[in-house]
Design a protein around this motif. Structure first.
Motif, PDB file in Angstrom:
ATOM      1  N   VAL A  37       4.214   4.636   6.501  1.00 52.89           N
ATOM      2  CA  VAL A  37       2.821   5.015   6.723  1.00 52.89           C
ATOM      3  C   VAL A  37       2.718   6.372   7.424  1.00 52.89           C
ATOM      4  O   VAL A  37       2.131   7.318   6.890  1.00 52.89           O
ATOM      5  CB  VAL A  37       2.074   3.929   7.539  1.00 52.89           C
ATOM      6  N   LEU A  38       3.280   6.481   8.628  1.00 56.88           N
ATOM      7  CA  LEU A  38       3.071   7.698   9.417  1.00 56.88           C
ATOM      8  C   LEU A  38       3.735   8.925   8.797  1.00 56.88           C
ATOM      9  O   LEU A  38       3.095   9.977   8.656  1.00 56.88           O
ATOM     10  CB  LEU A  38       3.575   7.482  10.842  1.00 56.88           C
ATOM     11  N   TYR A  66       0.820  -1.210   0.000  1.00 58.49           N
ATOM     12  CA  TYR A  66       0.000   0.000   0.000  1.00 58.49           C
ATOM     13  C   TYR A  66       0.856   1.263   0.000  1.00 58.49           C
ATOM     14  O   TYR A  66       0.433   2.303  -0.510  1.00 58.49           O
ATOM     15  CB  TYR A  66      -0.962  -0.015   1.185  1.00 58.49           C
ATOM     16  N   SER A  67       2.052   1.176   0.543  1.00 65.35           N
ATOM     17  CA  SER A  67       2.965   2.320   0.445  1.00 65.35           C
ATOM     18  C   SER A  67       3.432   2.518  -0.989  1.00 65.35           C
ATOM     19  O   SER A  67       3.484   3.647  -1.486  1.00 65.35           O
ATOM     20  CB  SER A  67       4.164   2.093   1.369  1.00 65.35           C
ATOM     21  N   GLU A 117      -0.999   4.521  -1.257  1.00 65.48           N
ATOM     22  CA  GLU A 117      -2.187   4.478  -0.406  1.00 65.48           C
ATOM     23  C   GLU A 117      -1.817   4.056   1.017  1.00 65.48           C
ATOM     24  O   GLU A 117      -2.388   3.105   1.568  1.00 65.48           O
ATOM     25  CB  GLU A 117      -3.218   3.500  -0.993  1.00 65.48           C
ATOM     26  N   GLN A 166      -2.550   5.312   3.800  1.00 61.22           N
ATOM     27  CA  GLN A 166      -3.633   5.480   4.775  1.00 61.22           C
ATOM     28  C   GLN A 166      -4.425   4.198   4.985  1.00 61.22           C
ATOM     29  O   GLN A 166      -5.067   4.022   6.026  1.00 61.22           O
ATOM     30  CB  GLN A 166      -4.576   6.614   4.355  1.00 61.22           C
ATOM     31  N   ARG A 207       2.229  12.378   9.993  1.00 60.52           N
ATOM     32  CA  ARG A 207       1.898  12.069  11.390  1.00 60.52           C
ATOM     33  C   ARG A 207       3.172  11.955  12.223  1.00 60.52           C
ATOM     34  O   ARG A 207       3.436  10.933  12.842  1.00 60.52           O
ATOM     35  CB  ARG A 207       1.112  10.774  11.453  1.00 60.52           C
ATOM     36  N   LEU A 240       2.171  10.386   5.675  1.00 62.17           N
ATOM     37  CA  LEU A 240       0.874  10.999   5.974  1.00 62.17           C
ATOM     38  C   LEU A 240       1.002  12.229   6.870  1.00 62.17           C
ATOM     39  O   LEU A 240      -0.006  12.823   7.266  1.00 62.17           O
ATOM     40  CB  LEU A 240      -0.044   9.972   6.645  1.00 62.17           C
ATOM     41  N   ARG A 242       5.211  16.504   0.590  1.00 58.18           N
ATOM     42  CA  ARG A 242       3.944  15.814   0.715  1.00 58.18           C
ATOM     43  C   ARG A 242       2.892  16.351  -0.230  1.00 58.18           C
ATOM     44  O   ARG A 242       1.825  15.787  -0.356  1.00 58.18           O
ATOM     45  CB  ARG A 242       3.424  15.928   2.158  1.00 58.18           C
ATOM     46  N   LEU A 295      -3.098   2.593   8.084  1.00 58.49           N
ATOM     47  CA  LEU A 295      -2.954   3.426   9.279  1.00 58.49           C
ATOM     48  C   LEU A 295      -3.541   2.748  10.513  1.00 58.49           C
ATOM     49  O   LEU A 295      -2.861   2.550  11.527  1.00 58.49           O
ATOM     50  CB  LEU A 295      -3.607   4.783   9.041  1.00 58.49           C
ATOM     51  N   GLU A 296      -4.806   2.385  10.458  1.00 64.03           N
ATOM     52  CA  GLU A 296      -5.454   1.768  11.611  1.00 64.03           C
ATOM     53  C   GLU A 296      -4.993   0.329  11.804  1.00 64.03           C
ATOM     54  O   GLU A 296      -4.857  -0.142  12.938  1.00 64.03           O
ATOM     55  CB  GLU A 296      -6.970   1.821  11.458  1.00 64.03           C
ATOM     56  N   GLU A 318      -2.708  11.979  -7.788  1.00 58.73           N
ATOM     57  CA  GLU A 318      -3.506  11.252  -6.818  1.00 58.73           C
ATOM     58  C   GLU A 318      -4.557  10.392  -7.495  1.00 58.73           C
ATOM     59  O   GLU A 318      -4.940   9.349  -6.989  1.00 58.73           O
ATOM     60  CB  GLU A 318      -4.183  12.230  -5.856  1.00 58.73           C
TER      61      GLU A 318
END
Length: 285
Positions: free
Chosen positions: A142-143, A103-104, A108, A110, A148, A146, A185, A113-114, A192
């Protein structure tokens, strides 16, 4: 051969045979849909009561992820693996790693993330040796993409699996990301919306994974021919060696390929050792 393997009794033996078929279809025949079908059948055959063969299930999922990526169905990967593990915190480390990388790579992050947060915070995963590496991967792939940084710092400071030196280095990387964040970013709207190219998606798992699967197919062919002859402890030893070759090995590592061949040689030697002289298969170099 496939008809005979499919007729085996349900359980680990059937799953191992289906894993061999899936790897064969993926690597040699490039029949990705059929490979995915075998992976699903193998995972279904490993129902409750076969926790000792979790490595086989994990290997089936690794092959299934590759098959989905080859068909450019990467959006289905996360939901596909979760139907067999039911909750993010139950994902094997290797499966979580491949999902993060996938996904990276397609832009994508995000999506993880969870899932990554749930896995890293689960009490059952705190003593796993892969925890530190997966935390680093989650932060980097991921973080930080994004934005974070605060969440990344919190995770890094609270992770006991990292030594002080590694934690300082990672916190330094987070600080650098914060300083250069705005220009890096910002992505054009067109970028996108653009569909990731199939070859970009396939590159996430690396050509070396196909080499691993080829070696896996050969090992499993010998394994399946003699599966019923092994007592329980010998079966576990063979499964553990298979786990070393497939699950614990990072196929993206530049130094992994020579190590793969050493492990296969070790597998062959151990296989000859655990079988009795009457049933010992020939070992070919």
């Amino acid at each position: 051969m496939r008809g005979e393997a499919a007729a085996w009794a349900p359980g680990p033996a059937q799953a191992a045979a289906l894993l061999e078929e899936a790897a064969d279809l993926l690597v040699l025949h490039r029949d990705f849909a059929a490979a995915l079908e075998r992976c699903e059948a193998g995972c279904d055959s490993l129902g409750p009561g076969h926790e000792s063969f979790a490595e086989v299930k994990c290997s089936l999922c690794v092959v299934g992820i590759q098959a989905l990526a080859e068909m450019n169905r990467w959006r289905e990967v996360l939901s596909w693996v979760l139907q067999y593990y039911h909750a993010p915190e139950h994902l094997p480390p290797k499966v979580l790693e491949l999902c993060i990388l996938l996904y990276s790579k397609v832009g994508e992050p995000q999506a993880m993330l969870e899932v990554g947060s749930s896995w890293l915070s689960a009490q059952a995963n705190q003593r796993l040796p892969e925890l530190g590496w997966l935390l680093e991967l989650y932060v980097a792939q991921v973080l930080l993409p994004l934005g974070r940084e605060e969440g990344a710092e919190e995770l890094l400071r609270g992770c006991a699996a990292l030594d002080a030196e590694r934690r300082r280095a990672l916190l330094g990387a987070v600080g650098q990301s914060r300083r250069r964040a705005p220009p890096e970013r910002t992505r054009p709207a067109a970028a996108e919306q653009r569909e990731p190219a199939p070859d970009t998606v396939l590159g996430v798992l690396s050509q070396k994974l196909l080499t691993v699967l080829t070696l896996l197919r050969r090992a499993l062919r010998s394994m399946s021919n003699h599966f019923y002859l092994l007592p329980y402890k010998k079966m576990l030893l063979a499964t553990f060696l298979l786990y070393l070759v497939v699950v614990r090995l990072d196929p993206a590592s530049p130094t992994s390929l020579p190590f793969i061949y050493k492990l296969v040689q070790l597998f062959r030697q151990a296989w000859a050792a655990v079988l009795s002289p009457i049933h010992r298969p020939p070992i070919q170099d």
